[in-house]
Design a protein around this motif. Structure first.
Motif, PDB file in Angstrom:
ATOM      1  N   MET A  58       0.262   6.019  49.528  1.00  0.00           N
ATOM      2  CA  MET A  58      -0.592   7.204  49.346  1.00  0.00           C
ATOM      3  C   MET A  58      -1.820   6.778  48.569  1.00  0.00           C
ATOM      4  SD  MET A  58       1.929   9.051  46.720  1.00  0.00           S
ATOM      5  CE  MET A  58       2.492   8.190  45.251  1.00  0.00           C
ATOM      6  N   GLU A  59      -2.972   7.308  49.010  1.00  0.00           N
ATOM      7  CA  GLU A  59      -4.219   6.968  48.338  1.00  0.00           C
ATOM      8  C   GLU A  59      -4.551   8.033  47.303  1.00  0.00           C
ATOM      9  OE1 GLU A  59      -7.649   6.303  50.844  1.00  0.00           O
ATOM     10  OE2 GLU A  59      -8.948   5.874  49.130  1.00  0.00           O
ATOM     11  N   ALA A  60      -4.873   7.561  46.086  1.00  0.00           N
ATOM     12  CA  ALA A  60      -5.323   8.475  45.033  1.00  0.00           C
ATOM     13  C   ALA A  60      -6.805   8.773  45.256  1.00  0.00           C
ATOM     14  CB  ALA A  60      -5.119   7.824  43.668  1.00  0.00           C
ATOM     15  N   VAL A 117      -5.491   2.790  45.061  1.00  0.00           N
ATOM     16  CA  VAL A 117      -6.501   3.342  44.156  1.00  0.00           C
ATOM     17  C   VAL A 117      -7.859   2.701  44.456  1.00  0.00           C
ATOM     18  CG1 VAL A 117      -7.188   3.577  41.729  1.00  0.00           C
ATOM     19  CG2 VAL A 117      -4.777   3.763  42.347  1.00  0.00           C
ATOM     20  N   ASN A 118      -8.891   3.531  44.531  1.00  0.00           N
ATOM     21  CA  ASN A 118     -10.241   3.025  44.801  1.00  0.00           C
ATOM     22  C   ASN A 118     -10.846   2.387  43.553  1.00  0.00           C
ATOM     23  OD1 ASN A 118     -10.933   4.060  47.643  1.00  0.00           O
ATOM     24  ND2 ASN A 118     -10.098   5.873  46.621  1.00  0.00           N
ATOM     25  N   VAL A 119     -11.513   1.266  43.755  1.00  0.00           N
ATOM     26  CA  VAL A 119     -12.135   0.556  42.642  1.00  0.00           C
ATOM     27  C   VAL A 119     -13.627   0.394  42.917  1.00  0.00           C
ATOM     28  CG1 VAL A 119     -12.183  -1.617  41.372  1.00  0.00           C
ATOM     29  CG2 VAL A 119     -10.007  -0.690  42.174  1.00  0.00           C
ATOM     30  N   LEU A 149      -5.260  -2.050  45.345  1.00  0.00           N
ATOM     31  CA  LEU A 149      -6.616  -1.672  44.947  1.00  0.00           C
ATOM     32  C   LEU A 149      -7.518  -1.696  46.166  1.00  0.00           C
ATOM     33  CD1 LEU A 149      -6.765  -3.720  41.622  1.00  0.00           C
ATOM     34  CD2 LEU A 149      -6.267  -1.280  41.918  1.00  0.00           C
ATOM     35  N   GLU A 150      -8.268  -0.616  46.390  1.00  0.00           N
ATOM     36  CA  GLU A 150      -9.181  -0.513  47.534  1.00  0.00           C
ATOM     37  C   GLU A 150     -10.597  -0.825  47.094  1.00  0.00           C
ATOM     38  OE1 GLU A 150      -8.879   3.047  49.824  1.00  0.00           O
ATOM     39  OE2 GLU A 150      -6.744   2.751  50.208  1.00  0.00           O
ATOM     40  N   ILE A 151     -11.177  -1.830  47.717  1.00  0.00           N
ATOM     41  CA  ILE A 151     -12.484  -2.330  47.310  1.00  0.00           C
ATOM     42  C   ILE A 151     -13.367  -2.387  48.548  1.00  0.00           C
ATOM     43  CG2 ILE A 151     -13.635  -4.317  46.237  1.00  0.00           C
ATOM     44  CD1 ILE A 151     -10.687  -4.975  45.147  1.00  0.00           C
ATOM     45  N   ILE A 179      -9.497  -4.018  51.714  1.00  0.00           N
ATOM     46  CA  ILE A 179     -10.931  -3.785  51.914  1.00  0.00           C
ATOM     47  C   ILE A 179     -11.082  -2.401  52.527  1.00  0.00           C
ATOM     48  CG2 ILE A 179     -13.065  -4.574  52.971  1.00  0.00           C
ATOM     49  CD1 ILE A 179     -12.282  -6.996  51.747  1.00  0.00           C
ATOM     50  N   ASP A 180     -11.801  -1.547  51.822  1.00  0.00           N
ATOM     51  CA  ASP A 180     -12.004  -0.165  52.251  1.00  0.00           C
ATOM     52  C   ASP A 180     -13.207  -0.088  53.190  1.00  0.00           C
ATOM     53  OD1 ASP A 180     -11.602   2.550  52.357  1.00  0.00           O
ATOM     54  OD2 ASP A 180     -11.862   2.893  50.207  1.00  0.00           O
ATOM     55  N   ASP A 181     -13.193   0.885  54.086  1.00  0.00           N
ATOM     56  CA  ASP A 181     -14.321   1.139  54.996  1.00  0.00           C
ATOM     57  C   ASP A 181     -14.716  -0.130  55.742  1.00  0.00           C
ATOM     58  OD1 ASP A 181     -14.186   3.488  53.570  1.00  0.00           O
ATOM     59  OD2 ASP A 181     -16.020   3.170  52.448  1.00  0.00           O
ATOM     60  N   LEU A 200      -6.747  -4.505  55.617  1.00  0.00           N
ATOM     61  CA  LEU A 200      -8.066  -4.041  56.045  1.00  0.00           C
ATOM     62  C   LEU A 200      -7.946  -2.581  56.450  1.00  0.00           C
ATOM     63  CD1 LEU A 200      -9.328  -6.980  58.338  1.00  0.00           C
ATOM     64  CD2 LEU A 200      -9.615  -6.684  55.860  1.00  0.00           C
ATOM     65  N   LYS A 201      -8.809  -1.750  55.907  1.00  0.00           N
ATOM     66  CA  LYS A 201      -8.822  -0.345  56.312  1.00  0.00           C
ATOM     67  C   LYS A 201      -9.978  -0.134  57.275  1.00  0.00           C
ATOM     68  CE  LYS A 201      -7.387   2.904  53.585  1.00  0.00           C
ATOM     69  NZ  LYS A 201      -7.385   3.928  52.496  1.00  0.00           N
ATOM     70  N   ILE A 202      -9.635   0.109  58.534  1.00  0.00           N
ATOM     71  CA  ILE A 202     -10.674   0.329  59.554  1.00  0.00           C
ATOM     72  C   ILE A 202     -11.359   1.652  59.273  1.00  0.00           C
ATOM     73  CG2 ILE A 202     -11.154   0.626  62.012  1.00  0.00           C
ATOM     74  CD1 ILE A 202      -8.687  -0.895  62.658  1.00  0.00           C
TER      75      ILE A 202
HETATM   76 MG    MG Z   1     -10.337   4.376  49.743  1.00  0.00          MG
END
Ligand code: MG
Ligand code: C2E
Ligand code: MG
Ligand code: MG
Length: 280
Positions: A58-60, A117-119, A149-151, A179-181, A200-202
């Motif tokens: 789950m993403e915060a 969690v987004n960083v 950690l999402e970067i 890696i986000d986005d 990797l998040k597409i």
């Molecule tokens: Mg994110």
């Protein structure tokens, strides 16, 4: 019409520009007291396994409820906070609050998915960032492997040497990184082999075009090929239709996050979606 002179150049400010500046300054001022006034909250959006819908992570996602203006989306205030440096304090607060919530669910006997969690770039650039993460995990007795950690690509490349050092250190601790986005930033594929990235998040921008748009097919297939070759997991973001989910499943994408499955929700609502392992 306002007018200012600097270095021999005359700049004309249009009223809408002044309006935008005023809006930014207002947001910045209001953000200064947002944490202290308890106006921020962490919501959670599940990431599901495409084969059977199991919640694996789950993403915060931070939410800001201003007493007068109501809900302000992170898409609006995070960029401001990034410019002012306030994103560091916000990020610290989000990590702490999300881990606190995890620990509460664990104590209540719930089977917990991983936490993403987004960083922000400014967080990553702090020399003591890995130690801060480690201390927060210890404070709440959360195993490092339960945190991802999402970067974004831009954050990694803002100061690649510091970022690489931080990621290597976090990797040694057992913390995961995504890696986000993915695909929307600088997207130099070379850096992928230099950063120890697990996921990797597409980006939704590509998922939007599935299954119809030819270029989105090609790009998504290319991302899948790269991830496969490098042994990285893939999460598709912004999945809204069953057709998109079908396409992703057929292409062996493992995880999806999107309104088709769940919207981001407050902790109390998310709890109802989790698996209680204790029946007493
Ligand atoms: Mg994110
Ligand atoms: P992100 O990290 O890429 O998060 C995914 C965003 O996509 C979230 O927007 C989520 O609500 C939205 N989303 C998920 N599924 C769908 C879908 O099916 N359709 C549509 N239309 N949208 C979907 P949100 O919560 O508004 O956050 C926006 C961005 O703000 C995030 O993008 C992230 O970059 C930033 N952000 C949010 N929370 C934090 C935080 O705690 N720290 C930092 N540094 N940035 C944050
Ligand atoms: Mg994203
Ligand atoms: Mg985004």
């Amino acid at each position: 019409r306002a007018q200012a002179e600097s270095g021999g150049q005359v700049h004309y400010f249009r009223p809408e520009m002044q309006e935008a500046v005023r809006h930014r300054v207002q947001l910045e001022e209001a953000l200064k007291v947002a944490i202290g006034n308890d106006e921020l909250a962490v919501w959670f959006q599940p990431q599901v396994r495409l084969t059977d819908g199991t919640i694996d992570a789950m993403e915060a996602l931070v939410r800001w409820h201003h007493p007068e203006w109501g809900m302000i989306s992170p898409g609006e205030f995070i960029p401001v906070a990034e410019q002012t440096g306030q994103v560091v304090a916000i990020g610290d607060w989000v990590l702490e609050e999300a881990l606190r919530q995890m620990s509460e669910w664990r104590d209540a006997g719930y089977q917990l998915p991983r936490l993403a969690v987004n960083v922000a770039a400014a967080q990553l650039q702090r020399p003591d960032w890995p130690e801060r993460v480690e201390a927060a995990l210890e404070r709440w007795s959360i195993p490092p492997a339960a945190l991802e950690l999402e970067i974004t690509e831009a954050s990694l490349l803002a100061s690649p040497n510091e970022a690489r050092a931080a990621l290597v250190r976090l990797k040694e601790m057992g913390v995961r990184q995504a890696i986000d986005d993915f695909g929307t930033g600088y997207s130099s594929l070379a850096y992928l082999k230099e950063f120890p990235v697990d996921t990797l998040k597409i980006d939704k921008a590509f998922v939007d075009g599935l299954p119809g748009a030819e270029h989105d097919h090609s790009i998504t297939e290319a991302i899948l090929a790269v991830a496969g070759a490098l042994g990285q997991q893939v999460v598709a973001e912004g999945v809204e239709t069953t057709k998109q989910a079908d396409w992703l499943r057929e292409h062996h994408v493992d995880w999806a996050q999107g309104f088709l499955y769940y919207r981001p929700m407050p902790a109390t609502e998310l709890m109802a979606c989790l698996d209680p392992t204790r029946t007493t």
